[in-house]
Scaffold this active site. Structure first.
Site, short mmCIF file in Angstrom:
data_model
loop_
_atom_site.label_atom_id
_atom_site.label_comp_id
_atom_site.label_asym_id
_atom_site.label_seq_id
_atom_site.Cartn_x
_atom_site.Cartn_y
_atom_site.Cartn_z
CB THR A 50 -0.95 0.05 1.22
OG1 THR A 50 -0.19 -0.22 2.39
CG2 THR A 50 -2.08 -0.94 1.09
CG HIS A 89 9.79 15.81 -0.62
ND1 HIS A 89 9.83 16.64 0.45
CD2 HIS A 89 8.63 16.04 -1.26
CE1 HIS A 89 8.72 17.35 0.45
NE2 HIS A 89 7.98 17.01 -0.57
#
Ligand code: GDP
Length: 360
Positions: A50, A89
């Site tokens: 997930t 990021h």
């Protein structure tokens, strides 16, 4: 003996280790993450993988599937892996340079054709500073002259099967990287020649392109976490939570995305976190995690929870988050008289972070 003791600890309450992927630009960090994430999606079955907030959750069933070609892979004791999926990021690189990351183990990606590069050395220095163990993915082995891919086999067997000149080129590149690591004061070995994980850093030959060695990489991450970090991975109720990102979401307002490494978050918790204009005190109005991959097309992509237990990536809804700062800890006040102390703690962490940024 120490290792034996570690292994004898109760393992029924281990949390997932938080794994981050680091390295020089273009070495294949994103591609390795994609490979880990999407290897089952095409069968219409996500294998239980997930996508979380800023992270991907790889449960035991998916690990078993991805590592089935690995010889000698022992029992999986951890509930899964939580892989931070934002290598480039900005707030994550802040987090890295502040040395306050909650990452338990890192995968350092090195392009076998290029060897160590400037940002590889930068990553090594950050990992050393915060004492984070790491494994090297010696990536792009498919670019060796006439490499024959065989991703469904153990990479050790695949290497053996190559032509002599391919093997020679491989060995030559490996030796070069070993010398480069030695120049950084680090002892590195190919993972299948390493029988002492405490002394030597393991290098797993991989290709995120062909898939060769990907199972070996995952297997070694799991194995190293279990043997070397068992104590650290015992689930603890002491909250350890880092703000990854501050995001305005239409219809939800400003939210914070966090990596919850230990402990639990509950609906209604009083939280204290760093803000541009000083500490923010607010209450959790929602705890969200994305729905499983196959249901992502539905209108509301998030599931709501009353309580979430580590380790997970979580989106928090609360008032007054507009000025929240990424890269620092989020704390929970159990009683009102704790709030002022926690505000001081948050403030001290920001001051410390600013100091270390200035020092660099
Ligand atoms: P990052 O900057 O470290 O995230 O690197 P990327 O994952 O974006 O990869 C940089 C480039 O290298 C892309 O063109 C990838 O397709 C390519 N690449 C990544 N892994 C491999 C690999 O194992 N083999 C080959 N041949 N190319 C790769």
């Amino acid at each position: 003996l120490r290792e034996q003791n570690e292994m004898n600890r109760s393992t029924d309450n281990l949390r997932s280790p938080v794994i981050c992927v680091m390295g020089h630009v273009d070495t294949g960090k994103t591609k390795i993450l994609d490979k880990i994430r999407h290897s089952h999606v095409q069968d219409g079955e996500a294998g239980g993988i997930t996508q979380q907030i800023g992270a991907t959750n790889i449960p035991v069933t998916a690990i078993q599937e991805q590592t089935k070609m690995v010889d000698d892979f022992k029992k999986i004791l951890i509930p899964g892996l939580l892989v931070i999926d934002t290598p480039g990021h900005e707030s994550f690189s802040n987090l890295r340079s502040r040395g306050s990351s909650n990452c338990d183990m890192a995968i350092l990606v090195v392009d076998i054709m290029h060897g160590l590069e400037p940002q590889t050395v930068e990553s090594i220095n950050m990992l050393r500073k915060r004492k984070t163990p790491f494994i090297v993915a010696l990536n792009k082995i498919d670019r060796l002259y006439e490499w024959k891919a065989s991703p469904d086999r153990d990479v050790v067997a695949t290497i053996k099967q190559q032509k002599k000149f391919t093997k020679d080129e491989f060995q030559e590149k490996v030796n070069h990287v070993i010398v480069q690591f030695a120049e950084q004061g680090l002892n590195a070995k190919l993972h299948y020649e390493n029988d002492d994980l405490d002394t030597w850093i393991s290098m797993v030959p991989t290709s995120a392109h062909s898939g060769d060695g990907m199972g070996n990489l995952i297997a070694l991450v799991v194995q190293s976490c279990q043997t070397r970090l068992a104590k650290r991975l015992s689930y603890s109720e002491n909250l350890q939570c880092t703000v990854l990102e501050v995001k305005a979401i239409q219809g939800l307002g400003t939210t914070v995305d966090v990596i919850l490494t230990n402990g639990r978050l509950k609906y209604g918790n009083t939280i204290v976190l760093a803000g541009v204009e000083g500490p923010i005190v607010t209450h959790v109005k929602g705890l969200l995690m994305p729905q499983p991959l196959k249901e992502l097309r539905v209108k509301n992509p998030y599931d709501k929870f009353n309580e979430i237990k580590a380790a997970q990536g979580v989106k928090i809804l609360a008032k007054d988050l507009d000025k929240a700062l990424a890269g620092t800890s989020l704390l929970v006040a159990k009683r009102d008289d704790e709030i002022e102390i926690l505000k001081d703690d948050v403030q001290a962490e920001v001051a410390q972070a600013l100091k270390s940024i200035k020092l660099q």
